[in-house]
Design an enzyme around this catalytic site. Structure first.
Site, PDB file in Angstrom:
ATOM      1  N   LYS A 117       0.823  -1.219   0.000  1.00 10.08           N
ATOM      2  CA  LYS A 117       0.000   0.000   0.000  1.00 10.08           C
ATOM      3  C   LYS A 117       0.850   1.260   0.000  1.00 10.08           C
ATOM      4  O   LYS A 117       0.441   2.281  -0.532  1.00 10.08           O
ATOM      5  CB  LYS A 117      -0.935   0.035   1.228  1.00 10.08           C
ATOM      6  CG  LYS A 117      -1.929  -1.084   1.268  1.00 10.08           C
ATOM      7  CD  LYS A 117      -3.240  -0.707   0.602  1.00 10.08           C
ATOM      8  CE  LYS A 117      -4.176  -1.877   0.661  1.00 10.08           C
ATOM      9  NZ  LYS A 117      -5.247  -1.999  -0.194  1.00 10.08           N
ATOM     10  N   LYS A 202      -7.896  -9.982 -10.895  1.00 13.57           N
ATOM     11  CA  LYS A 202      -8.513 -10.023  -9.575  1.00 13.57           C
ATOM     12  C   LYS A 202      -9.789  -9.168  -9.592  1.00 13.57           C
ATOM     13  O   LYS A 202      -9.786  -8.091 -10.193  1.00 13.57           O
ATOM     14  CB  LYS A 202      -7.494  -9.447  -8.590  1.00 13.57           C
ATOM     15  CG  LYS A 202      -7.912  -9.393  -7.153  1.00 13.57           C
ATOM     16  CD  LYS A 202      -6.721  -8.841  -6.372  1.00 13.57           C
ATOM     17  CE  LYS A 202      -7.061  -8.078  -5.127  1.00 13.57           C
ATOM     18  NZ  LYS A 202      -7.751  -8.514  -4.067  1.00 13.57           N
ATOM     19  N   LYS A 205     -13.040  -3.157  -7.772  1.00  9.58           N
ATOM     20  CA  LYS A 205     -13.756  -2.011  -8.314  1.00  9.58           C
ATOM     21  C   LYS A 205     -12.856  -1.199  -9.249  1.00  9.58           C
ATOM     22  O   LYS A 205     -13.290  -0.698 -10.288  1.00  9.58           O
ATOM     23  CB  LYS A 205     -14.250  -1.120  -7.172  1.00  9.58           C
ATOM     24  CG  LYS A 205     -15.070   0.017  -7.703  1.00  9.58           C
ATOM     25  CD  LYS A 205     -15.461   1.041  -6.656  1.00  9.58           C
ATOM     26  CE  LYS A 205     -16.237   2.146  -7.332  1.00  9.58           C
ATOM     27  NZ  LYS A 205     -16.111   3.417  -6.653  1.00  9.58           N
TER      28      LYS A 205
END
Ligand code: TRP
Length: 331
Positions: A117, A202, A205
Site C-alpha cells: 500500500k 482479480k 472495483k
C-alpha cells in the site's frame, strides 16, 4: 465458564457495494459460522477504510451503511449476530492506542500489506501514520472480543499473525491471561474463495470487472455478455480453454453441471454464447434471495440494526477494556 463460540470478522467499507468476490471470499463463510451456532460479530471497518482515502472520506458514513446492508442481504441475521460499524464502538480506538504502546515498530514495517500500500499512496511525506498502524487497529478489533476464531481471506493472514503476537506479548508484559490465541478461519474451498473478475484479473472495483451483490438481473446479464472467454474460440466448434475463461470459471463455482459444460466447451461442442446464457440464469437465481432481502431493507431498518449491533458489541468490548486498563494500571 461456557464454551467460547465468539467469532469476529470485518470488512473495509472502501466502496459502498460489495461484489460476489467479497461474498465468496468472506461473507459466505460468516453465514455458515452463524448457521453452525457461533456468536457472530460482523464489523464494518470504516476507520480502516480511511487509511487509503487521503481526505476523500465524505461518503464514509454512507459507504459503511451500504456495506452493512449487504451483510444482512447476504444472510447475516441481525437477531442472532451483531452487525455494527467500527467507529460506533469507541473501545476500538482506545485499545488501538494502548496496544500501540507495546507493538514493536519492526513488526509493522515488515508487514507485506504495508509495503504494498505504501507504493499506492505516494512518497513518505504523503504516507499516513494510520497505514503503518493498520494491523494494530485490526488487532484491537479482534482482541476486544476475545474470539475463538476470525474468518478472513488468505490475504489477511499476515495481519492475523501480528494480532496473535500482540495479544501474547500483552499477556506476557503485564502478566495476565486476557488474550487466548484465536484461530484463522480461511475458506476451505480456495477456488471458490477466489472468484476472478469478468476480465480474469482479480475482482476489484478499480478494474471495473465486478458483479455486485446489488446488480439487477439485467445488469448481470449485460456484464456476463462482455465477460472474457477463450480468445481463440471464435466459433462454437473452436476448442475452449476453461482455465483461462471467466465464464467457465464462474460455471465451475455456480453450475451443478459445470463438468459437462467444460468438456463440451473444450471439445468444441458448445459456444461461449450458450455458456453465458446458462451462467446468467444460474447466477441470477443464486443471488435472487440476497437481492430481495437487500431491496426490502430501508435506511431506517439498517439504522436500528446498527444501534443494537453496536450495543451487543460494546457489552463485550467494555468488559475487555476493564481488564486491559486494570492490567496496565490505569484507573
Ligand atoms: N483488514 C480487513 C480487510 O481488509 C478488514 C478488517 C478490519 C478485519 N478489522 C478486521 C478483518 C478484524 C478481520 C478482523 O479485509
Amino acid at each position: 465458564m461456557s464454551e467460547n463460540r465468539r467469532i469476529l470478522s470485518g470488512m473495509r467499507s472502501t466502496n459502498p457495494k460489495l461484489h460476489i468476490g467479497n461474498y465468496e471470499g468472506a461473507l459466505r463463510n460468516w453465514v455458515e459460522l452463524q448457521e453452525s451456532g457461533h456468536e457472530m460479530f460482523c464489523m464494518v471497518a470504516d476507520w480502516h477504510a480511511l487509511t487509503t482515502m487521503q481526505g476523500n472520506s465524505g461518503e464514509a458514513g454512507y459507504n459503511a451503511r451500504e456495506v452493512a446492508k449487504d451483510f444482512v442481504a447476504a444472510g447475516i441475521d441481525p437477531a442472532r449476530s451483531a452487525v455494527f460499524i467500527q467507529s460506533h464502538v469507541k473501545e476500538h480506538a482506545e485499545l488501538h492506542l494502548l496496544l500501540s504502546m507495546i507493538t514493536p515498530l519492526g513488526w509493522l514495517e515488515r508487514n507485506p500489506t504495508y509495503k504494498e500500500k505504501q507504493g499506492e499512496v505516494g512518497g513518505v511525506e504523503r504516507e499516513p501514520y494510520g497505514l503503518l498502524g493498520y494491523p494494530v487497529l485490526q488487532t484491537a478489533d479482534i482482541l476486544l472480543y476475545r474470539p475463538l476464531g476470525v474468518p478472513v481471506g488468505r490475504d489477511q493472514a499476515p495481519h492475523l499473525e501480528i494480532g496473535n503476537d500482540i495479544g501474547q506479548r500483552f499477556n506476557r508484559l503485564f502478566e495476565v491471561e486476557i488474550f487466548g490465541p484465536y484461530k484463522y478461519l480461511i475458506p476451505a474451498d480456495e477456488n471458490r474463495a477466489k472468484v476472478p473478475g469478468l476480465d480474469m484479473r482479480k475482482m476489484s472495483k478499480s478494474y471495473d470487472n465486478c458483479i455486485y451483490l446489488t446488480d439487477t438481473p439485467d445488469e448481470t446479464a449485460e456484464k456476463i455478455k462482455s465477460a472474457f472467454t477463450t480468445p481463440s474460440k471464435l466459433r462454437k466448434t473452436d476448442p475452449g480453454i476453461p482455465e483461462g475463461c471467466a465464464v467457465c470459471q464462474y460455471l465451475k463455482i455456480y453450475s451443478p453441471f459445470w463438468e459437462t459444460q467444460w468438456s463440451e466447451d473444450i471439445a468444441g461442442e458448445r459456444g461461449c454464447m450458450q455458456n453465458k446464457k446458462e451462467l446468467t440464469e444460474i447466477i441470477n437465481e443464486y443471488f435472487r434471495p440476497m437481492r430481495e432481502r437487500r431491496a426490502a431493507l430501508s435506511d431506517g431498518d439498517i439504522e436500528d440494526i446498527l444501534i443494537s449491533g453496536a450495543d451487543k458489541a460494546r457489552a463485550v468490548a467494555s468488559e475487555t477494556m476493564s481488564m486491559v486498563r486494570k492490567a496496565m494500571g490505569l484507573y
